[in-house]
Design an enzyme around this catalytic site. Structure first.
Site, PDB file in Angstrom:
ATOM      1  N   GLU A  82       0.820  -1.220   0.000  1.00 49.54           N
ATOM      2  CA  GLU A  82       0.000   0.000   0.000  1.00 49.54           C
ATOM      3  C   GLU A  82       0.856   1.274   0.000  1.00 49.54           C
ATOM      4  O   GLU A  82       1.737   1.444   0.861  1.00 49.54           O
ATOM      5  CB  GLU A  82      -0.941  -0.010   1.215  1.00 49.54           C
ATOM      6  N   LYS A 260      -7.982  -0.276  11.022  1.00 48.96           N
ATOM      7  CA  LYS A 260      -7.372  -0.804   9.789  1.00 48.96           C
ATOM      8  C   LYS A 260      -6.125   0.014   9.460  1.00 48.96           C
ATOM      9  O   LYS A 260      -5.089  -0.528   9.062  1.00 48.96           O
ATOM     10  CB  LYS A 260      -8.387  -0.747   8.645  1.00 48.96           C
ATOM     11  N   ASP A 276       3.252 -13.901  12.225  1.00 49.03           N
ATOM     12  CA  ASP A 276       1.929 -14.309  11.765  1.00 49.03           C
ATOM     13  C   ASP A 276       0.979 -13.102  11.796  1.00 49.03           C
ATOM     14  O   ASP A 276       0.478 -12.715  12.855  1.00 49.03           O
ATOM     15  CB  ASP A 276       1.433 -15.435  12.697  1.00 49.03           C
ATOM     16  N   HIS A 374      -1.649  10.362  -1.529  1.00 50.67           N
ATOM     17  CA  HIS A 374      -1.617   9.140  -2.337  1.00 50.67           C
ATOM     18  C   HIS A 374      -1.248   9.420  -3.785  1.00 50.67           C
ATOM     19  O   HIS A 374      -0.828   8.526  -4.502  1.00 50.67           O
ATOM     20  CB  HIS A 374      -3.000   8.485  -2.354  1.00 50.67           C
TER      21      HIS A 374
HETATM   22  C1  MEV Z   1      -6.272   3.422   4.477  1.00 49.04           C
HETATM   23  O1  MEV Z   1      -5.567   2.232   4.178  1.00 49.04           O
HETATM   24  C2  MEV Z   1      -6.260   3.689   5.967  1.00 49.04           C
HETATM   25  C3  MEV Z   1      -7.137   4.858   6.426  1.00 49.04           C
HETATM   26  O2  MEV Z   1      -8.456   4.691   5.917  1.00 49.04           O
HETATM   27  C4  MEV Z   1      -7.127   4.850   7.929  1.00 49.04           C
HETATM   28  C5  MEV Z   1      -8.106   5.794   8.561  1.00 49.04           C
HETATM   29  O3  MEV Z   1      -9.135   6.133   7.945  1.00 49.04           O
HETATM   30  O4  MEV Z   1      -7.862   6.163   9.727  1.00 49.04           O
HETATM   31  C6  MEV Z   1      -6.631   6.163   5.870  1.00 49.04           C
END
Ligand code: MEV
Length: 426
Positions: A82, A260, A276, A374
């Site tokens: 990513e 995430k 892992d 990005h």
């Molecule tokens: C993207 O991989 C992760 C984000 O969505 C985390 C977040 O929203 O805090 C940018």
């Protein structure tokens, strides 16, 4: 000791970056070749790791810079596909560096093995009988792993509860095993299986499952860092970072994305070191839901100086011996770059990355939005897909960013123009 503050690391070529890391981490020629794929990962090795092996799936490895953890500078290898993950962690670590960096602690290295016993007529009495035989049960377990015991680890205690389900009451026994520098799944599962017949004979019940729990709540890692409000963009930005954090802590839809983002960093280091990823992810999410509501793994506050202070706490079942941490040649190089001696140090580095990663996302979301950061890498990716020549890629990316038009069709157009010799791609 290496200085992890390398300004402009991202501007160096891949070779220059590798030279710098190889020098700081004392990498051999063989280790350098391994990292860049010149020494192929042997298919013999991968074939001994999984079944039906037909090949390999390369993942980019980047280095997060600017990390000072418990007073020591570290380069942190991250394996991720990513964009923006490595940059965000490095940027936030740079901000933390000035106020002392990250400080970490761990609650221990104890894993739980679960033994499920069903069909017991008197589960509470059975539980009491098991406690009476605790020494015998632990001795039986420890006989299975004399090496771990000789290193100061091994089965140290049992805990039990009667679990009332819709249809029955079952007895759940937890075997607490100090796994030290190993992740410990093998040791714990072996012990749980070995002790099961004795558990059956003491309880007059039937053992069904004997398996480690990934909710490693006796192996919690914590990290803390202070970030200057001025550097983050001022009090308004920090106020909105706190707003964003509170949103996540109270709303599971947001918490899933917030966590995430944390795992973007955590899983990248877990993977790079051959640990892992699924075990750590399962533990993190189960822990986040520990209060009955799925919440943020981090907490953000404003300290007495008006600066932002962040903390993270989550289970961290990672090891530096055994499994892929030893058998995967690139994981071994990653551990060498990290320059750690214990699994606890590794866990601390991973928690620090998670905290930095979270702030990187929150700061971007609470200010300019996530897309801007990005765009450059996205444009680069698109230019490669469009078949741009290596020498043209930077120009195409710059042009697309200038035009604020990072779409494949425009990048393809620019690529074709440059290949046809049109100056400036216009
Ligand atoms: C993207 O991989 C992760 C984000 O969505 C985390 C977040 O929203 O805090 C940018």
């Amino acid at each position: 000791m290496a200085n992890s503050r390398v300004s402009g690391f991202y501007r160096l070529s891949v070779e220059e970056r590798l030279n710098l890391i190889a020098k700081e981490s004392n990498l051999s020629e063989e280790e350098r070749k391994l990292l860049v794929g010149l020494t192929p990962f042997p298919i013999k090795t991968s074939n001994s790791m999984i079944e039906n092996n037909i090949g390999l799936m390369p993942i980019p490895v980047g280095i997060a810079t600017n990390f000072k953890i418990n007073g020591k500078d570290r380069f942190i290898p991250m394996a991720t596909e990513e964009a923006s993950v490595v940059a965000a962690a490095s940027n936030m670590a740079r901000t933390a560096y000035k106020l002392g960096g990250f400080f970490t602690s761990q609650s221990g290295s104890i894993m739980r093995g679960q033994i499920q016993v069903v069909d017991i007529p008197d589960p509470y009495a059975a539980m009491a009988r098991l406690y009476e035989k605790k020494t015998e049960l632990l001795e039986l377990c420890n006989a299975k792993d004399p090496t771990l015991v000789s290193l100061g680890g091994g089965a140290i205690d049992i805990e039990m509860y009667v679990l009332k389900t819709t249809n029955q009451s079952m007895l759940i026994m937890h075997l607490l095993v100090d796994t030290k520098d190993a992740m410990g799944a093998n040791a714990v599962n072996t012990m749980a299986e070995a002790v099961a017949p004795l558990v059956e004979s003491i309880t007059s019940g039937r053992v069904v499952l004997r398996i480690i729990s990934n909710l490693a709540d006796r192996r919690l890692v914590r990290a803390r860092a202070v970030f200057s409000t001025d550097e983050l963009g001022g009090p308004e930005v920090v106020k909105d970072i706190i707003n964003a954090y509170e949103f996540a802590d109270f709303d599971p839809y947001r918490a899933a994305t917030h966590n995430k983002g944390i795992m973007n960093g955590i899983s990248a280091v877990v993977l790079a070191t051959g640990n892992d990823t699924r075990a750590v992810e399962a533990g993190a999410h189960a822990y986040a839901a520990g209060t009955g509501r799925y919440r943020s793994l981090t907490r953000w506050e404003i300290n007495k100086d008006g600066n932002l202070v962040g903390t993270i706490e989550l289970p961290m079942a990672v090891g530096i011996i055994g499994g892929a941490t030893k058998s995967h040649p690139t994981a071994r190089v990653a551990l060498k770059i990290l320059d750690i001696n214990t699994a606890e140090e590794l866990a601390g580095c991973i928690a620090a990355i998670g905290l930095a990663q979270n702030l990187g996302a929150l700061r971007a979301l609470a200010s300019e939005g996530i897309q801007k950061g990005h765009m450059a890498l996205h444009a680069r990716n698109l230019a490669m897909m469009a078949g741009a020549n290596e020498k043209d890629i930077d120009r195409i990316v710059e042009q697309a960013i200038r035009e604020k038009d990072v779409r494949y069709d425009r990048i393809l157009e620019l690529t074709k123009q440059l290949q046809a010799g049109v100056p400036n791609g216009n």
